[in-house]
Design an enzyme around this catalytic site. Structure first.
Site, mmCIF file in Angstrom:
data_model
loop_
_atom_site.group_PDB
_atom_site.id
_atom_site.type_symbol
_atom_site.label_atom_id
_atom_site.label_comp_id
_atom_site.label_asym_id
_atom_site.label_seq_id
_atom_site.Cartn_x
_atom_site.Cartn_y
_atom_site.Cartn_z
ATOM 1 N N SER A 156 0.828 -1.203 0.000
ATOM 2 C CA SER A 156 0.000 0.000 0.000
ATOM 3 C C SER A 156 0.871 1.264 0.000
ATOM 4 O O SER A 156 1.610 1.494 -0.944
ATOM 5 C CB SER A 156 -0.969 -0.031 1.186
ATOM 6 O OG SER A 156 -1.937 0.990 1.079
ATOM 7 N N ASP A 180 -0.371 -3.991 -4.058
ATOM 8 C CA ASP A 180 -1.534 -3.107 -4.119
ATOM 9 C C ASP A 180 -1.177 -1.707 -3.623
ATOM 10 O O ASP A 180 -1.674 -1.234 -2.600
ATOM 11 C CB ASP A 180 -2.722 -3.669 -3.338
ATOM 12 C CG ASP A 180 -4.048 -3.205 -3.952
ATOM 13 O OD1 ASP A 180 -4.162 -3.227 -5.185
ATOM 14 O OD2 ASP A 180 -4.957 -2.802 -3.203
ATOM 15 N N HIS A 250 -7.851 -5.259 -0.563
ATOM 16 C CA HIS A 250 -6.551 -4.581 -0.470
ATOM 17 C C HIS A 250 -5.502 -5.510 0.153
ATOM 18 O O HIS A 250 -4.396 -5.660 -0.364
ATOM 19 C CB HIS A 250 -6.739 -3.324 0.372
ATOM 20 C CG HIS A 250 -5.642 -2.318 0.257
ATOM 21 N ND1 HIS A 250 -5.047 -1.968 -0.936
ATOM 22 C CD2 HIS A 250 -5.019 -1.561 1.219
ATOM 23 C CE1 HIS A 250 -4.125 -1.042 -0.720
ATOM 24 N NE2 HIS A 250 -4.084 -0.785 0.582
#
Length: 449
Positions: A156, A180, A250
């Site tokens: 992330s 991601d 996610h």
């Protein structure tokens, strides 16, 4: 007496170890509400003591003889932590990475900076974290370490932090893996403000939540889109599922990557214009490199560094199961019918072996079956079958109140996407709607239709 002395010594060793071992520090809810200044803690793990983290000095690498600059160094960098808790996947990825390779594993704990309910504050802190890591890598270089042997795994916000670090070294870092990469506040930004292919010698990126928390566009030399890159199987579809609705897609990126580290569950990915085209079997040609043109997603994807366009000219798609093991066994299914009228419906295929079976329901759309026209689809089976004995097909339209239909199949061909076995066929099969028809496939003959 000696027995008691031995026990006392063992207890003393365990106490001393507990006092010297360090770990990721959780924050209280007060910290996340009020916020805290950025503080980066670098935790070293090695095979010598894989469950005992050593808090690294940012200025004196010689104080840590267990850090061997001749070994590869892997940094794992987490993302936004709104509750201040440790990432649920942290211990597992540590164990898997150390089991796979003899490395210096550095867990980057920037919970002071990421642990806040204010996402925009965490975004602002990413550059400070990157500068801290950069300074430490400079220290590694000062002791003879090689930038090419450094691998940054960023989750992330951690993916963009990895990019900032790589940019500081003008792309000489060996590898960056972005899991991601965060989308909010980075979508639409220029390359120097996010992860991009110039940040390392090889940048591989996985997309699993591009319609929400993740980044949609390509970011690396190769970009993998699991299940299309948005909605992941077995993740909640409504907000009534609580926090899992927001983070499941996610976080799936980390779980998919971890499944590949030990090399037992890797998914072949195919260059394609869209996930729908992949599911329709339109993108299974792996170009002039043979299967080398279709890389395996995950830890071993760097093996394809020299075989793929840099940066890649395509997105790479693959499908997964909804739980570990995530890798599927894929077949291309080609069906030719001899119905006079066009039929539309779904196909479920089952593979049967010795006391085992695997199932694939092709349901992304209702394909049209026209007389003498070959319909191609990709069937992803939930598990491999070691010795295939039988196959079954079932045709269903999804419509309850209409008369039942029949699909008259002239030929069905099942081709494994991994080129291990030859295609299998069956000729002249009549499918009645919602009724499973089981048969023994045979090697495809020379006849064409």
């Amino acid at each position: 007496m000696w027995q008691y002395l031995g026990i006392a010594l063992l207890i003393s060793v365990q106490i001393n170890k507990a006092q010297t071992c360090d770990s990721f520090k959780p924050l209280t809810i007060l910290h996340t509400l009020v916020g805290s200044n950025v503080r980066v803690r670098l935790l070293l793990y090695t095979r010598i003591d894989g469950d005992c983290g050593a808090l690294l000095s940012h200025t004196n690498l010689s104080a840590h003889p267990q850090f061997n600059v001749s070994r590869p160094t892997v940094f794992v960098i987490h993302g936004f932590r709104p509750t201040g808790s440790p990432p649920a996947w942290l211990n597992k990825i540590r164990e898997l990475l150390l089991a796979r390779s003899n490395i210096n594993l550095v867990i980057v704990d920037w919970n002071h900076g990421a642990g806040t309910i204010n996402y925009w504050t965490a975004v602002e802190n990413t550059h400070k974290v990157a500068n801290n890591i950069t300074a430490f890598i400079n220290l590694i270089q000062d002791h003879g370490g090689n930038l090419s042997s450094i691998h940054l795994i960023g989750v992330s916000l951690g993916a963009h932090i990895s990019g900032f670090v790589g940019a500081n070294f003008k792309g000489k870092i060996g590898r960056i893996t972005g899991l991601d990469a965060a989308g909010p506040e980075f979508t639409g930004s220029s390359p120097e403000k996010r992860l991009d292919p110039t940040d390392a010698q090889f940048v591989d990126v996985l997309h699993t939540d591009m319609d929400s928390l993740g980044f949609r566009e390509t970011l690396g030399h190769i970009d993998f889109y699991a299940n299309g890159g948005a909605d992941q199987p077995n993740c909640p579809k409504t907000i009534f599922s609580g926090e899992s609705y927001f983070k499941c897609d996610h976080q799936r990126s980390v779980n998919l990557f971890m499944d590949t580290i030990n090399g037992t569950c890797s998914s072949r990915a195919y260059p394609c214009l869209s996930y729908e085209d992949f599911q329709d079997g339109k993108c299974l040609n792996c170009d002039s490199f043979g299967m080398l043109g279709c890389p395996l997603f995950g830890y071993d994807s760097i093996k394809w560094k020299d075989y793929l366009p840099q940066p890649s000219l395509s997105n790479y798609y693959f499908s997964t199961n909804g739980e570990s093991p995530y890798c599927k066994t894929n077949f291309k299914v080609d069906i030719i019918v001899w119905n006079t009228e066009t039929k539309m419906g779904y196909i479920t295929v089952k593979l049967y072996g010795d006391d085992e079976e695997a199932v694939a329901t092709i349901k992304h759309k209702r394909p049209e079956f026209r007389k003498f026209k070959e319909t191609a689809l990709v069937a992803g089976f939930d598990r491999p079958i070691s010795s295939l004995k039988n196959v079954s097909l079932m045709f269903h339209t999804g419509k309850v109140l209409q008369p039942k239909h029949k699909l008259r199949i002239l030929r069905v061909r099942l081709t494994p996407l991994e080129p291990v076995e030859k295609p299998l066929c069956r000729y002249d099969v009549l499918l009645e709607e919602n009724k499973e028809v089981r048969f023994k496939p045979v090697p495809c003959g020379d006849a064409t239709f």
